[in-house]
Scaffold this motif. Structure first.
Motif, PDB file in Angstrom:
ATOM      1  N   ILE A 116      48.362  -2.511  65.031  1.00 47.80           N
ATOM      2  CA  ILE A 116      49.469  -2.323  65.965  1.00 47.80           C
ATOM      3  C   ILE A 116      50.668  -1.782  65.203  1.00 47.80           C
ATOM      4  N   PRO A 117      51.205  -0.628  65.579  1.00 43.81           N
ATOM      5  CA  PRO A 117      52.332  -0.045  64.844  1.00 43.81           C
ATOM      6  C   PRO A 117      53.584  -0.899  64.961  1.00 43.81           C
ATOM      7  N   ALA A 118      54.482  -0.736  64.004  1.00 40.72           N
ATOM      8  CA  ALA A 118      55.730  -1.497  63.995  1.00 40.72           C
ATOM      9  C   ALA A 118      56.700  -0.943  65.027  1.00 40.72           C
ATOM     10  N   GLY A 119      57.560  -1.813  65.538  1.00 41.48           N
ATOM     11  CA  GLY A 119      58.588  -1.389  66.473  1.00 41.48           C
ATOM     12  C   GLY A 119      58.062  -1.163  67.872  1.00 41.48           C
ATOM     13  N   ALA A 120      58.986  -0.851  68.792  1.00 45.72           N
ATOM     14  CA  ALA A 120      58.611  -0.543  70.165  1.00 45.72           C
ATOM     15  C   ALA A 120      57.906   0.805  70.211  1.00 45.72           C
ATOM     16  N   VAL A 121      56.797   0.868  70.931  1.00 45.04           N
ATOM     17  CA  VAL A 121      55.968   2.071  70.985  1.00 45.04           C
ATOM     18  C   VAL A 121      56.046   2.659  72.395  1.00 45.04           C
ATOM     19  N   LYS A 122      56.531   3.887  72.508  1.00 41.05           N
ATOM     20  CA  LYS A 122      56.651   4.524  73.818  1.00 41.05           C
ATOM     21  C   LYS A 122      55.387   5.270  74.228  1.00 41.05           C
ATOM     22  N   ALA A 123      54.661   5.814  73.261  1.00 42.58           N
ATOM     23  CA  ALA A 123      53.452   6.568  73.576  1.00 42.58           C
ATOM     24  C   ALA A 123      52.283   5.629  73.840  1.00 42.58           C
ATOM     25  N   ASP A 124      51.310   6.093  74.621  1.00 38.04           N
ATOM     26  CA  ASP A 124      50.095   5.323  74.862  1.00 38.04           C
ATOM     27  C   ASP A 124      49.261   5.222  73.594  1.00 38.04           C
ATOM     28  N   TYR A 125      48.584   4.065  73.443  1.00 40.34           N
ATOM     29  CA  TYR A 125      47.585   3.897  72.392  1.00 40.34           C
ATOM     30  C   TYR A 125      46.249   3.602  73.059  1.00 40.34           C
ATOM     31  N   TYR A 126      45.175   3.813  72.296  1.00 41.62           N
ATOM     32  CA  TYR A 126      43.834   3.677  72.855  1.00 41.62           C
ATOM     33  C   TYR A 126      43.000   2.748  71.978  1.00 41.62           C
ATOM     34  N   LEU A 127      42.291   1.832  72.641  1.00 42.57           N
ATOM     35  CA  LEU A 127      41.387   0.923  71.944  1.00 42.57           C
ATOM     36  C   LEU A 127      39.998   1.544  71.911  1.00 42.57           C
ATOM     37  N   THR A 128      39.471   1.718  70.710  1.00 42.45           N
ATOM     38  CA  THR A 128      38.123   2.235  70.526  1.00 42.45           C
ATOM     39  C   THR A 128      37.398   1.380  69.486  1.00 42.45           C
ATOM     40  N   VAL A 129      36.097   1.528  69.422  1.00 43.02           N
ATOM     41  CA  VAL A 129      35.287   0.825  68.423  1.00 43.02           C
ATOM     42  C   VAL A 129      34.564   1.869  67.584  1.00 43.02           C
ATOM     43  N   ARG A 130      34.822   1.853  66.298  1.00 41.55           N
ATOM     44  CA  ARG A 130      34.191   2.780  65.366  1.00 41.55           C
ATOM     45  C   ARG A 130      33.245   1.993  64.472  1.00 41.55           C
ATOM     46  N   GLY A 131      31.962   2.226  64.678  1.00 37.37           N
ATOM     47  CA  GLY A 131      30.983   1.393  63.990  1.00 37.37           C
ATOM     48  C   GLY A 131      31.035   0.009  64.606  1.00 37.37           C
ATOM     49  N   ASN A 132      31.443  -0.978  63.821  1.00 39.76           N
ATOM     50  CA  ASN A 132      31.604  -2.343  64.327  1.00 39.76           C
ATOM     51  C   ASN A 132      33.059  -2.776  64.256  1.00 39.76           C
ATOM     52  N   LYS A 133      33.951  -1.808  64.029  1.00 39.98           N
ATOM     53  CA  LYS A 133      35.351  -2.135  63.816  1.00 39.98           C
ATOM     54  C   LYS A 133      36.206  -1.623  64.969  1.00 39.98           C
ATOM     55  N   PRO A 134      36.924  -2.524  65.665  1.00 48.76           N
ATOM     56  CA  PRO A 134      37.826  -2.081  66.738  1.00 48.76           C
ATOM     57  C   PRO A 134      39.131  -1.563  66.137  1.00 48.76           C
ATOM     58  N   VAL A 135      39.654  -0.491  66.701  1.00 50.78           N
ATOM     59  CA  VAL A 135      40.895   0.098  66.195  1.00 50.78           C
ATOM     60  C   VAL A 135      41.755   0.570  67.357  1.00 50.78           C
ATOM     61  N   PHE A 136      43.071   0.599  67.126  1.00 43.90           N
ATOM     62  CA  PHE A 136      44.019   1.228  68.033  1.00 43.90           C
ATOM     63  C   PHE A 136      44.365   2.598  67.480  1.00 43.90           C
ATOM     64  N   SER A 137      44.417   3.592  68.347  1.00 42.00           N
ATOM     65  CA  SER A 137      44.717   4.952  67.910  1.00 42.00           C
ATOM     66  C   SER A 137      45.565   5.655  68.961  1.00 42.00           C
ATOM     67  N   PRO A 138      46.511   6.506  68.532  1.00 42.44           N
ATOM     68  CA  PRO A 138      47.276   7.291  69.504  1.00 42.44           C
ATOM     69  C   PRO A 138      46.481   8.465  70.065  1.00 42.44           C
ATOM     70  N   VAL A 139      45.271   8.664  69.560  1.00 45.77           N
ATOM     71  CA  VAL A 139      44.423   9.781  69.985  1.00 45.77           C
ATOM     72  C   VAL A 139      43.376   9.272  70.974  1.00 45.77           C
ATOM     73  N   LYS A 140      43.316   9.897  72.140  1.00 44.74           N
ATOM     74  CA  LYS A 140      42.356   9.499  73.165  1.00 44.74           C
ATOM     75  C   LYS A 140      40.947   9.909  72.765  1.00 44.74           C
ATOM     76  N   ALA A 141      39.992   9.014  73.003  1.00 42.16           N
ATOM     77  CA  ALA A 141      38.587   9.278  72.692  1.00 42.16           C
ATOM     78  C   ALA A 141      37.736   8.896  73.895  1.00 42.16           C
ATOM     79  N   PRO A 142      36.490   9.383  73.975  1.00 43.59           N
ATOM     80  CA  PRO A 142      35.608   9.007  75.087  1.00 43.59           C
ATOM     81  C   PRO A 142      35.441   7.486  75.174  1.00 43.59           C
ATOM     82  N   LYS A 143      35.523   6.950  76.386  1.00 35.62           N
ATOM     83  CA  LYS A 143      35.369   5.524  76.672  1.00 35.62           C
ATOM     84  C   LYS A 143      36.472   4.667  76.055  1.00 35.62           C
ATOM     85  N   ALA A 144      37.567   5.288  75.620  1.00 33.66           N
ATOM     86  CA  ALA A 144      38.681   4.532  75.048  1.00 33.66           C
ATOM     87  C   ALA A 144      39.475   3.842  76.157  1.00 33.66           C
TER      88      ALA A 144
END
Length: 447
Positions: free
Chosen positions: A204-232
């Motif tokens: 989770i980035p520091a500070g208030a975040v105005k842009a959307d973030y996306y939850l994805t799973v890469r391998g077995n690791k869940p991550v938040f990313s500002p980049v949209k991915a399929p099924k995110a």
């Protein structure tokens, strides 16, 4: 007394945290509808006092948090709502901006006690109460009594913490009519263990975040990313998830539930027989109380006797089984579905994601007030009363109508579940924040 922002409540006694060998928490409540003092709703011990205390502190942090309001506005809103019934204790609250909903569920096994009656009370948590909850250690025991008058908690002999009455925000009442409908439509999409949820929150980035973030799973690791991915999964205002951080070391797992249109996400932490849920509105600036999701459900006319039957059937706060009620009342399933939606829209039903059913919440205020809190519905009723709605054409799969406005006539077209209007409200929101008053008026006229 009612204003646009608060309803003033008078508590019969102050809430208190009383210290001792067995800490007791007494929560004072108030009801506009109870004619006589209610019996105790719950009496007993909590089997996970340290975890439950930390969850209640986290709930208080949600209630005190604001992501849109000025500090002066935010200071008015402090009340959790407590529901006891069906062998469960539920503590609910909204952030001061009403864009975050939180609930602590103490499930069977998380308490050792009795439920002499079922009920819902609005309670007061102030800073002395929070300080006393902080003092609960893993070796303490806590006796809990919930009723219409008090709670009792002790950390030292003869030490008592009292609380003052606070106003109940109308925004919360309106939020209760929306968030449950979002929860009922949500589905579980991810389950993360202790290691995964800690990895996830590190992203989770520091500070208030105005842009959307996306939850994805890469391998077995869940991550938040500002980049949209399929099924995110889209998460607006991701910084609001930091409200869960104090509970992460205690949690066994995290489950993520998502609304089909991603209008909300729900993050549920599990601690044995205690559960903490955090629901986020689509954007940080948009509260659940302003979504308008409940308006369609308020259109259908449900007979008062059926609502009364449901009230008796549910025994105030038990789980709500629409099928059994349909059989007992010899009502059609479509009518029972309308009843369920309407009761949820009125704030009388909460929704349990794990059990996939509604629980009944006896609101401590008059039911006719719920309808008055939806200005678009009131405006739609006025349009009908003034005969400003004209049906131009009506076919089995399509209706076209004209609705007279202030110096302009709006065109409404309803085709199945899809509805469109030429007004500026619809042009701006495209139905994302519920139907406009013109669509509501047409739907009510044709129903």
């Amino acid at each position: 007394m009612i204003s646009e922002t608060t309803i003033s409540y008078s508590y019969p006694t102050p809430s208190a945290l009383i210290a001792g060998s067995e800490p007791r928490l007494l929560l004072a409540g108030y009801s506009e509808i109870a004619k006589h003092p209610a019996p105790a709703f719950f009496q007993g011990h909590l089997t996970q006092p340290y975890t439950t205390a930390r969850c209640l502190i986290a709930l208080s942090n949600v209630v005190r948090a604001s992501f849109t309001l000025a500090p002066a506005q935010a200071g008015m809103m402090k009340d959790p709502i407590v529901t006891a019934g069906a062998e469960k204790l539920r503590f609910e609250g909204f952030s001061q901006c009403a864009g975050v909903y939180a609930r602590v569920d103490v499930l069977p096994g998380g308490h050792s006690g009795t439920f002499p009656a079922n009920g819902t009370v609005n309670v007061d948590f102030n800073q002395p109460m929070i300080n006393a909850l902080h003092a609960i250690s893993s070796n303490d025991t806590m006796q809990l009594t919930v009723n219409a008058g008090e709670i009792n908690l002790q950390s030292q002999p003869e030490e008592s913490i009292t609380e003052k009455k606070v106003p109940l925000p109308v925004k919360w009442i309106k939020g209760l009519t929306t968030v449950q409908l979002f929860l009922a439509a949500s589905e579980r999409v991810h389950t993360f263990n202790k290691i995964q949820l800690r990895q996830l929150f590190q992203g989770i980035p520091a500070g208030a975040v105005k842009a959307d973030y996306y939850l994805t799973v890469r391998g077995n690791k869940p991550v938040f990313s500002p980049v949209k991915a399929p099924k995110a999964i889209c998460v607006g205002g991701i910084h609001r998830l930091r409200l869960l951080e104090p509970l992460l070391p205690l949690a066994d797992e995290l489950q993520v539930f998502v609304h089909p249109d991603m209008q909300s996400t729900t993050w549920q932490l599990y601690f044995g027989h205690v559960r903490f849920s955090l629901s986020l509105s689509r954007e940080a600036w948009r509260g659940f109380s302003g979504e308008g999701a409940a308006l369609d459900a308020l259109i259908a006319d449900v007979p008062d006797q059926l609502i009364d039957a449901m009230d008796k059937y549910s025994h105030v706060n038990q789980e709500f089984n629409p099928t059994l009620l349909a059989v007992e009342e010899q009502a059609g399933f479509e009518q029972i579905d309308q009843l369920t939606a309407r009761l949820a829209a009125m704030g009388l039903l909460g929704f349990d994601l794990d059990d996939n059913l509604y629980f009944y919440r006896r609101l401590p205020f008059k039911l006719n007030r719920i309808m008055s809190l939806n200005p678009r519905m009131k405006d739609a009723e006025q349009l009908l009363a003034e005969d400003k709605v004209a049906i131009i054409s009506r076919q089995p799969d399509k209706v076209e109508a004209r609705v007279a406005g202030s110096g302009v006539t709006h065109t409404v077209v309803i085709a199945g579940e899809d509805a469109r209007c030429t007004c500026t409200w619809f042009a701006k929101h495209q139905g994302d924040r519920g139907p406009c008053k013109h669509i509501l008026a047409v739907r009510k006229k044709i129903n």
